[in-house]
Scaffold this active site. Structure first.
Site, mmCIF file in Angstrom:
data_model
loop_
_atom_site.group_PDB
_atom_site.id
_atom_site.type_symbol
_atom_site.label_atom_id
_atom_site.label_comp_id
_atom_site.label_asym_id
_atom_site.label_seq_id
_atom_site.Cartn_x
_atom_site.Cartn_y
_atom_site.Cartn_z
ATOM 1 N N LYS A 112 0.756 -1.151 0.232
ATOM 2 C CA LYS A 112 -0.024 0.171 -0.167
ATOM 3 C C LYS A 112 1.215 1.166 0.240
ATOM 4 O O LYS A 112 0.825 2.309 -0.895
ATOM 5 C CB LYS A 112 -1.535 -0.328 1.122
ATOM 6 C CG LYS A 112 -1.990 -0.993 0.952
ATOM 7 C CD LYS A 112 -2.981 -1.407 2.026
ATOM 8 C CE LYS A 112 -4.087 -2.183 2.378
ATOM 9 N NZ LYS A 112 -5.427 -1.471 3.320
ATOM 10 N N LYS A 195 -7.375 -7.702 -9.857
ATOM 11 C CA LYS A 195 -8.885 -7.897 -9.087
ATOM 12 C C LYS A 195 -9.827 -6.401 -8.471
ATOM 13 O O LYS A 195 -9.565 -5.263 -9.403
ATOM 14 C CB LYS A 195 -8.114 -7.941 -7.538
ATOM 15 C CG LYS A 195 -7.955 -9.006 -6.720
ATOM 16 C CD LYS A 195 -7.674 -8.934 -5.472
ATOM 17 C CE LYS A 195 -8.551 -8.855 -4.153
ATOM 18 N NZ LYS A 195 -8.738 -9.698 -3.004
ATOM 19 N N LYS A 198 -12.882 -1.194 -5.420
ATOM 20 C CA LYS A 198 -13.736 0.131 -4.985
ATOM 21 C C LYS A 198 -12.133 1.309 -4.794
ATOM 22 O O LYS A 198 -12.722 2.847 -5.895
ATOM 23 C CB LYS A 198 -13.869 0.733 -3.412
ATOM 24 C CG LYS A 198 -14.659 -0.436 -3.235
ATOM 25 C CD LYS A 198 -15.124 -0.376 -1.678
ATOM 26 C CE LYS A 198 -14.419 -0.754 -0.884
ATOM 27 N NZ LYS A 198 -14.834 -0.804 0.813
#
Length: 333
Positions: A112, A195, A198
């Site tokens: 991340k 994947k 959102k």
């Protein structure tokens, strides 16, 4: 019954991947477990600082989706994390129990933070300690997890074991991952190698759980495919990521395997198959979207569920966290 805990971030409306990979399993777990389900709004600020009013609205939206999917707040507990202060209190203790070397091995932080590691928030770095507190504040012993969270669960057990050792007690229990069987890996409608997410800037890449029938049909028609018809056997899906993704979505929604879908649709072009897939998606998801919209038209009812859930959650967590504080040695009246 075994007590389980699981949480989901309120970073935008949940999508099809969240539903197939987690939320429908949460609903099924209610039959045989004592469940605490949490909208983890503390975790939500570890990466992006919200605009005024944004986090409040997203928390309410996520709660509405969970209710619409079938989470029963009368039999179980649904709440937002920040309302139960024990999460933050126990997380600080765990910040002091966990070792820097343990956190340095967490691959999700590396993924991340990426090349921007020096500018990542310290909250993102100690995210696993808060996750451990989320679970152990309730002495939960089961957590439904995907592969991306398994390492964090192992760290939670390391933290619990070290706390118990340092305090000379057997206070925090061992947590076991709940494996719900092979979860379908739902990929982007625009790129079958990534994947569904959102965070993807394109709304066309995902099916949101509040999409109406026309939007679902349009997104499926526009979904990326290849020029070949569907194969008759699953082996024919190798090296065809977009075809494999759409077949996998159909299989998960219909309760079939890939072979069963291809027995029914093998040899057909994508135009026909997409029509069938869109109809199946609408049939399964329209009730969720309709109920989500109904709940959000009455936000006070959603807030009442979260408020009641937080009070019931705190009744479990507060004495556990108070005992952890006593074991550490904090002076209390």
């Amino acid at each position: 019954m075994q007590r389980i805990f699981s949480g989901i971030q309120p970073s935008g409306i949940a999508h099809l991947g969240n539903y197939l990979g987690a939320l429908r399993n949460w609903v099924a777990l209610q039959d045989h477990h004592e469940c605490l389900y949490c909208v983890v709004d503390l975790h939500a600020i570890t990466e992006n600082w919200p605009a005024p009013g944004e986090l409040e609205q997203q928390t309410r939206e996520m709660a509405a989706v969970l209710l619409a999917c079938g989470i029963d707040p009368r039999r179980h507990i649904l709440f937002n994390q920040s309302r139960v202060r024990g999460h933050a209190l126990l997380a600080w203790i765990f910040n002091c129990v966990a070792r820097v070397g343990w956190l340095n091995r967490m691959t999700q932080f590396k993924d991340k933070a990426g090349k921007n590691r020096e500018n990542a928030s310290t909250g993102l770095y100690v995210y696993p300690n808060l996750m451990a507190a989320d679970i152990l504040a309730y002495h939960a012993t089961g957590v439904p997890v995907g592969e991306d969270q398994r390492q964090h669960l192992e760290l939670a057990n390391d933290i619990a074991q070290k706390f118990n050792h340092d305090c000379g007690v057997e206070f925090f229990p061992r947590i076991e991952p709940l494996i719900m069987g092979p979860a379908p890996r739902v990929m982007s409608l625009r790129d079958g190698t990534r994947k569904m997410s959102k965070s993807d800037p394109s709304d066309q890449s995902r099916i949101n759980l509040n999409d109406d029938a026309d939007t679902i049909a349009l997104k499926i028609r526009r979904a990326k495919t290849d020029p070949e018809p569907l194969p008759g056997e699953p082996q024919g899906l190798e090296k065809r990521p977009e075809a494999r993704n759409l077949v996998g979505i159909y299989a998960a929604l219909a309760g079939m395997d890939h072979a069963g879908v291809l027995r029914e649709h093998g040899g057909k072009g994508f135009g026909v198959f997409k029509e069938a897939l869109a109809a199946l998606l609408v049939d399964k998801l329209r009730p969720i979207a309709d109920e989500t919209r109904r709940l959000l038209d009455d936000p006070a009812s959603v807030d009442a569920v979260l408020r009641d859930g937080a009070a019931r959650a705190a009744a479990i967590a507060d004495p556990i966290v108070a005992e952890a504080e006593r074991l550490v040695g904090f002076l209390r009246p």
